[in-house]
Scaffold this active site. Structure first.
Site, PDB file in Angstrom:
ATOM      1  N   LYS A  13       6.124  -1.080   2.523  1.00  0.00           N
ATOM      2  CA  LYS A  13       5.431   0.038   3.156  1.00  0.00           C
ATOM      3  C   LYS A  13       5.857   0.154   4.610  1.00  0.00           C
ATOM      4  O   LYS A  13       5.996  -0.857   5.298  1.00  0.00           O
ATOM      5  CB  LYS A  13       3.924  -0.196   3.065  1.00  0.00           C
ATOM      6  CG  LYS A  13       3.030   0.849   3.753  1.00  0.00           C
ATOM      7  CD  LYS A  13       2.602   0.570   5.174  1.00  0.00           C
ATOM      8  CE  LYS A  13       2.287  -0.832   5.555  1.00  0.00           C
ATOM      9  NZ  LYS A  13       1.971  -0.972   7.040  1.00  0.00           N
ATOM     10  N   ASP A 133      -4.498  -1.044   3.041  1.00  0.00           N
ATOM     11  CA  ASP A 133      -3.221  -0.474   2.609  1.00  0.00           C
ATOM     12  C   ASP A 133      -3.043  -0.474   1.091  1.00  0.00           C
ATOM     13  O   ASP A 133      -2.121   0.177   0.585  1.00  0.00           O
ATOM     14  CB  ASP A 133      -2.049  -1.243   3.229  1.00  0.00           C
ATOM     15  CG  ASP A 133      -1.865  -0.958   4.708  1.00  0.00           C
ATOM     16  OD1 ASP A 133      -2.467   0.019   5.207  1.00  0.00           O
ATOM     17  OD2 ASP A 133      -1.120  -1.705   5.360  1.00  0.00           O
TER      18      ASP A 133
END
Length: 273
Positions: A13, A133
């Protein structure tokens, strides 16, 4: 799961932009962030077993000293997946690096279970219990995150296929101290537009406090900018930085230069998903 193993990549990410808006009374922060994902990362393989087992290998496996307390084990406990899974985690992403490595691992577990058994309707809430996340990492698609990062909105992805270089000076950087060092100034919301415009017009509000804690981040950013990307920025709370290029040749030339003159730094190449 049938008798055959299944495999999944835990996609790295990156935050193309990360705007910190305010510190909340509950101790968390309201964020506006543009998530994007690289087409490489950790690798997970699962096989049916009598009980859940976690095995780890790879360059950064030694930094995860408790295989049954890590996020992969926690993800398995949150989702029905049969009698047990033996999961092998090839830890290729550095730990505490701003790449959502643990969250990405959990996201990969969610996708593996989705492929074999489906996910419960409340999977987003379950994912959020593991970290802010994780919901974004389950889908691993470009999106905008608000709130603590768990409120997600889809966005047209005009950057799919963009060459990217990730570089980390091999300095683990915990998220808590970086947020604590943020100066508390609200510098405004994410801009509107396509991904490229948001990324270029946006910023990472944690870059300054992270650099104050880990000075080599500035060195990494300066070195990346010298390679001619159209954007170089720190991801998340650091210390990994990324550079985006218009063509693969430019990215690969930059990676080769780093391998030659900065051989001690970790790097990974790929394209945005």
């Amino acid at each position: 799961m049938s008798g055959r193993p299944i495999a999944e990549t835990a996609y790295a990410k990156i935050n193309l932009a990360l705007h910190v808006r305010r510190r909340r009374e509950d101790g968390y922060h309201d964020l506006e962030t543009l998530f994007a994902f690289v087409d490489d990362g950790d690798r997970l393989t699962a096989r049916p077993a009598e009980r859940d087992e976690i095995m780890m290998r790879g360059e950064f496996a030694a930094q995860l000293d408790d295989p049954f307390g890590n996020i992969v084990a926690k993800a398995l406990t949150l989702l029905p997946h049969g009698r047990g899974w033996a999961v092998e985690l090839d830890k290729r992403l550095p730990v505490a690096a701003g790449l959502g490595g643990g969250s990405a691992d959990a996201g990969a577990v969610f996708r593996m279970i989705e492929a074999t058994r489906g996910l419960p309707d409340d999977w987003r809430a379950r994912a959020a219990k593991l970290g802010a996340d994780v919901p974004a990492c389950v889908r691993s698609e470009a999106c905008i995150g608000t709130g603590t990062g768990t409120d997600l909105a889809s966005v047209a992805n005009d950057l799919a296929g963009t060459p990217v270089l990730l570089v980390n000076p091999r300095i683990p950087l915990a998220t808590g101290p970086v947020f604590k060092a943020w100066d508390g100034e609200d510098r405004g919301p994410l801009p509107e537009g396509n991904l490229r415009h948001i990324a270029l017009a946006g910023r990472n509000d944690l870059e300054a406090p992270a650099t104050a804690i880990a000075a080599p981040i500035a060195e990494v950013l300066d070195a990346l900018r010298e390679t001619g990307p159209w954007l170089a920025r720190m991801s998340g709370s650091g210390a990994t930085c990324f550079a985006l290029y218009d063509d693969i040749a430019a990215r690969d030339a930059a990676a080769a230069r780093f391998a030659e003159v900065r051989s001690g730094w970790w790097q990974m190449t790929g394209v945005l998903r």
